[in-house]
Scaffold this motif. Structure first.
Motif, PDB file in Angstrom:
ATOM      1  N   VAL A  56       7.665   7.751  -2.545  1.00  0.00           N
ATOM      2  CA  VAL A  56       8.199   6.564  -3.222  1.00  0.00           C
ATOM      3  C   VAL A  56       7.572   5.301  -2.638  1.00  0.00           C
ATOM      4  O   VAL A  56       7.158   4.390  -3.374  1.00  0.00           O
ATOM      5  N   VAL A  57       7.504   5.241  -1.304  1.00  0.00           N
ATOM      6  CA  VAL A  57       6.898   4.092  -0.642  1.00  0.00           C
ATOM      7  C   VAL A  57       5.427   3.970  -1.045  1.00  0.00           C
ATOM      8  O   VAL A  57       4.919   2.864  -1.280  1.00  0.00           O
ATOM      9  N   TYR A  58       4.754   5.116  -1.130  1.00  0.00           N
ATOM     10  CA  TYR A  58       3.349   5.108  -1.560  1.00  0.00           C
ATOM     11  C   TYR A  58       3.216   4.530  -2.964  1.00  0.00           C
ATOM     12  O   TYR A  58       2.303   3.732  -3.231  1.00  0.00           O
ATOM     13  N   SER A  59       4.108   4.914  -3.850  1.00  0.00           N
ATOM     14  CA  SER A  59       4.055   4.425  -5.232  1.00  0.00           C
ATOM     15  C   SER A  59       4.217   2.905  -5.284  1.00  0.00           C
ATOM     16  O   SER A  59       3.507   2.217  -6.033  1.00  0.00           O
ATOM     17  N   VAL A  60       5.139   2.385  -4.466  1.00  0.00           N
ATOM     18  CA  VAL A  60       5.362   0.936  -4.421  1.00  0.00           C
ATOM     19  C   VAL A  60       4.134   0.232  -3.852  1.00  0.00           C
ATOM     20  O   VAL A  60       3.650  -0.772  -4.405  1.00  0.00           O
ATOM     21  N   LEU A  61       3.618   0.757  -2.729  1.00  0.00           N
ATOM     22  CA  LEU A  61       2.434   0.160  -2.097  1.00  0.00           C
ATOM     23  C   LEU A  61       1.230   0.222  -3.028  1.00  0.00           C
ATOM     24  O   LEU A  61       0.462  -0.740  -3.142  1.00  0.00           O
ATOM     25  N   SER A  62       1.082   1.352  -3.701  1.00  0.00           N
ATOM     26  CA  SER A  62      -0.023   1.518  -4.644  1.00  0.00           C
ATOM     27  C   SER A  62       0.083   0.523  -5.789  1.00  0.00           C
ATOM     28  O   SER A  62      -0.927  -0.043  -6.236  1.00  0.00           O
ATOM     29  N   LEU A  63       1.303   0.270  -6.246  1.00  0.00           N
ATOM     30  CA  LEU A  63       1.511  -0.702  -7.318  1.00  0.00           C
ATOM     31  C   LEU A  63       1.127  -2.105  -6.872  1.00  0.00           C
ATOM     32  O   LEU A  63       0.472  -2.847  -7.616  1.00  0.00           O
ATOM     33  N   VAL A  64       1.531  -2.469  -5.654  1.00  0.00           N
ATOM     34  CA  VAL A  64       1.192  -3.795  -5.121  1.00  0.00           C
ATOM     35  C   VAL A  64      -0.330  -3.958  -5.024  1.00  0.00           C
ATOM     36  O   VAL A  64      -0.889  -5.003  -5.398  1.00  0.00           O
ATOM     37  N   VAL A  65      -0.990  -2.928  -4.521  1.00  0.00           N
ATOM     38  CA  VAL A  65      -2.451  -2.958  -4.406  1.00  0.00           C
ATOM     39  C   VAL A  65      -3.097  -3.112  -5.776  1.00  0.00           C
ATOM     40  O   VAL A  65      -4.024  -3.915  -5.961  1.00  0.00           O
TER      41      VAL A  65
END
Length: 222
Positions: A56-65
């Motif tokens: 989930v954290v990866y998905s959020v970070l990936s979205l920000v990137v």
């Protein structure tokens, strides 16, 4: 040369603008690598994790990137003027441009890092895991060395992109060759300044690309 007159060009100002471009490129390039490399490693590791929370954290970070990568750099610079003024004390010149350059380029470089790490042979990683290597050891002793040619190519691409970003920064008083080309070449119709500025930036890009290609070829043969 079709009425062009290069005798009236202020070569001292051209040299100062070239120096400012090189400073912006050097400072932003260093900070982009410092931030983008670990960010790319984190994206790679978290993207392969089986932990639901990390995913989930990866998905959020990936979205920000992805959001930062998709915002046009000129708009990003304008939006980051208050941040640049807070961090650097100014929003113009070489110093005022660096935060926007880094924030614009670091996510781009991080994706290149993530892609390079994904191309590492899975068998090599599994062999290291079988020998009891920790995640940190796998990253430092397996992933980064094996992905070195791809990482160097990513650095080259990022630096070339930063050259174009420094040129665009001239629209908001960022200094450098871009600023010179806009102030004299665009607003004052001094085509000679525009031509010399473009030629110098093309030469800079070619030198960066040649150096990067040589490094990639050297480490690919090793």
């Amino acid at each position: 040369m079709g009425g062009l007159n290069f005798n009236d060009i202020n070569w001292q100002e051209m040299a100062e603008a070239s120096g400012a471009t090189l400073k912006m490129l050097a400072y932003s390039g260093i900070f982009t690598i410092i931030l983008g490399l670990p960010l790319g490693i984190v994206l790679y590791l978290w993207g392969r994790s089986n932990n639901s929370i990390i995913r989930v954290v990866y998905s959020v970070l990936s979205l920000v990137v992805n959001i930062l990568r998709s915002v046009p750099f000129l708009i990003l610079m304008v939006a980051l003027i208050p941040l640049s003024k807070t961090i650097m004390g100014t929003s113009i010149g070489v110093l005022g441009t660096i935060p926007a350059l880094v924030i614009g380029a670091a996510p781009f470089f991080a994706r290149l890092v993530e892609t390079s790490l994904r191309e590492v042979d899975r068998g090599v990683i599994e062999a290291a895991q079988g020998m009891g290597a920790s995640t940190g050891q796998i990253v430092m002793r397996v992933l980064l060395p094996e992905a070195r040619p791809g990482l160097l190519a990513g650095v080259t691409i990022t630096l070339v992109t930063l050259v174009s970003y420094t040129a665009m920064s001239g629209m908001i008083g960022g200094g450098g060759l871009g600023d010179l080309a806009i102030r004299y070449g665009y607003y004052r119709y001094e085509k000679e300044v525009m031509i010399i500025s473009v030629v110098l930036m093309v030469i800079l890009v070619q030198l960066l690309q040649m150096a990067g290609d040589r490094l990639v070829q050297y480490f690919t043969r090793k």
